[in-house]
Design a protein around this motif. Structure first.
Motif, PDB file in Angstrom:
ATOM      1  N   PRO A 148      37.887  37.540  33.359  1.00  0.00           N
ATOM      2  CA  PRO A 148      38.576  38.544  34.160  1.00  0.00           C
ATOM      3  C   PRO A 148      38.813  39.865  33.440  1.00  0.00           C
ATOM      4  O   PRO A 148      39.556  40.711  33.941  1.00  0.00           O
ATOM      5  CB  PRO A 148      39.900  37.874  34.490  1.00  0.00           C
ATOM      6  CG  PRO A 148      40.201  37.072  33.272  1.00  0.00           C
ATOM      7  CD  PRO A 148      38.856  36.568  32.806  1.00  0.00           C
ATOM      8  N   GLY A 149      38.209  40.074  32.292  1.00  0.00           N
ATOM      9  CA  GLY A 149      38.319  41.334  31.576  1.00  0.00           C
ATOM     10  C   GLY A 149      39.413  41.346  30.530  1.00  0.00           C
ATOM     11  O   GLY A 149      40.359  40.557  30.574  1.00  0.00           O
ATOM     12  N   ALA A 150      39.273  42.272  29.600  1.00  0.00           N
ATOM     13  CA  ALA A 150      40.226  42.381  28.486  1.00  0.00           C
ATOM     14  C   ALA A 150      41.616  42.780  28.959  1.00  0.00           C
ATOM     15  O   ALA A 150      42.603  42.514  28.285  1.00  0.00           O
ATOM     16  CB  ALA A 150      39.708  43.382  27.460  1.00  0.00           C
ATOM     17  N   GLY A 151      41.722  43.417  30.129  1.00  0.00           N
ATOM     18  CA  GLY A 151      43.022  43.841  30.631  1.00  0.00           C
ATOM     19  C   GLY A 151      43.815  42.752  31.312  1.00  0.00           C
ATOM     20  O   GLY A 151      44.998  42.946  31.614  1.00  0.00           O
ATOM     21  N   PHE A 152      43.195  41.587  31.559  1.00  0.00           N
ATOM     22  CA  PHE A 152      43.943  40.504  32.214  1.00  0.00           C
ATOM     23  C   PHE A 152      45.152  40.153  31.354  1.00  0.00           C
ATOM     24  O   PHE A 152      45.012  39.895  30.160  1.00  0.00           O
ATOM     25  CB  PHE A 152      43.064  39.269  32.427  1.00  0.00           C
ATOM     26  CG  PHE A 152      43.753  38.193  33.202  1.00  0.00           C
ATOM     27  CD1 PHE A 152      43.836  38.254  34.576  1.00  0.00           C
ATOM     28  CD2 PHE A 152      44.344  37.114  32.550  1.00  0.00           C
ATOM     29  CE1 PHE A 152      44.495  37.265  35.306  1.00  0.00           C
ATOM     30  CE2 PHE A 152      45.000  36.119  33.260  1.00  0.00           C
ATOM     31  CZ  PHE A 152      45.072  36.194  34.641  1.00  0.00           C
ATOM     32  N   PRO A 153      46.354  40.126  31.957  1.00  0.00           N
ATOM     33  CA  PRO A 153      47.574  39.909  31.171  1.00  0.00           C
ATOM     34  C   PRO A 153      47.782  38.432  30.829  1.00  0.00           C
ATOM     35  O   PRO A 153      48.678  37.763  31.346  1.00  0.00           O
ATOM     36  CB  PRO A 153      48.672  40.447  32.097  1.00  0.00           C
ATOM     37  CG  PRO A 153      48.131  40.185  33.466  1.00  0.00           C
ATOM     38  CD  PRO A 153      46.642  40.402  33.363  1.00  0.00           C
ATOM     39  N   GLY A 154      46.954  37.943  29.944  1.00  0.00           N
ATOM     40  CA  GLY A 154      46.926  36.519  29.632  1.00  0.00           C
ATOM     41  C   GLY A 154      48.252  35.943  29.183  1.00  0.00           C
ATOM     42  O   GLY A 154      48.654  34.868  29.642  1.00  0.00           O
TER      43      GLY A 154
END
Length: 181
Positions: A155-161
């Protein structure tokens, strides 16, 4: 917990026993709504075949494949994974994801229930841990890096994991409290 509508995906790899389930796999749809993505999964031709357990946006959730059916979501973690497609983009920054808190909350609540049902640890796996067969959460990009190198970045590096996993842990605690009373 919000109930998911049902729209059966066209493609899967058949049933699996509960003991095979060891991962929650996070995806982004790269466009569309939960309804439109679920409709796409229901009608795709075999050469573009794909499927997932859940597709979630800010307003709706669609169940496309039962938990104990193997989806066509991310090679390397299909047999072991429960997959959630989020109606978002891999290019989104963290702040853009966080604007979609209804989607993230609904997803985290459903993932927490899976953790309870299938004894999945509430932790993010590294690519090496995924390769080594550890159980937990991963992103589609992690599965691609660990197993096939497909070029998926969702889901991309910006996904707030970390924020997402905090929600999963909060919902998990509520589920344990409710079910052990």
């Amino acid at each position: 917990m919000k109930t998911c509508k049902r729209r059966r995906a066209r493609w899967d790899s058949g049933p699996r026993p509960p003991g095979w389930v060891r991962h929650v796999v996070i995806h982004s749809t790269e466009g569309g709504t939960a309804a439109s993505v679920a409709a796409d999964f229901a009608t795709r031709p075999r050469e573009r075949g794909a499927s997932t357990q859940l597709v979630i946006d800010d307003k709706e959730c669609y169940r496309c494949v039962p938990d104990l059916v193997i989806p066509w979501g991310a090679p390397g973690v299909n047999r072991s994974g429960l997959h959630i497609e989020h109606c978002g983009f891999a290019a989104w920054l963290r702040g853009e994801w966080l604007l979609h808190s209804p989607m993230l909350h609904d997803s985290a609540e459903k993932a927490a229930l899976w953790c309870w049902l299938y004894h999945i640890p509430r932790r993010w796996l590294t690519v090496n841990e995924l390769r080594a067969g550890k159980a937990g959460f991963c992103r589609h990009v992690d599965a691609s890096r660990a197993f096939i190198g497909s070029g998926h970045t969702d889901p991309g590096a910006g996904f707030p994991g970390e924020a997402y996993l905090r929600l999963v842990k909060q919902f998990y605690k509520q589920i344990v409290e409710e079910r052990t009373r």
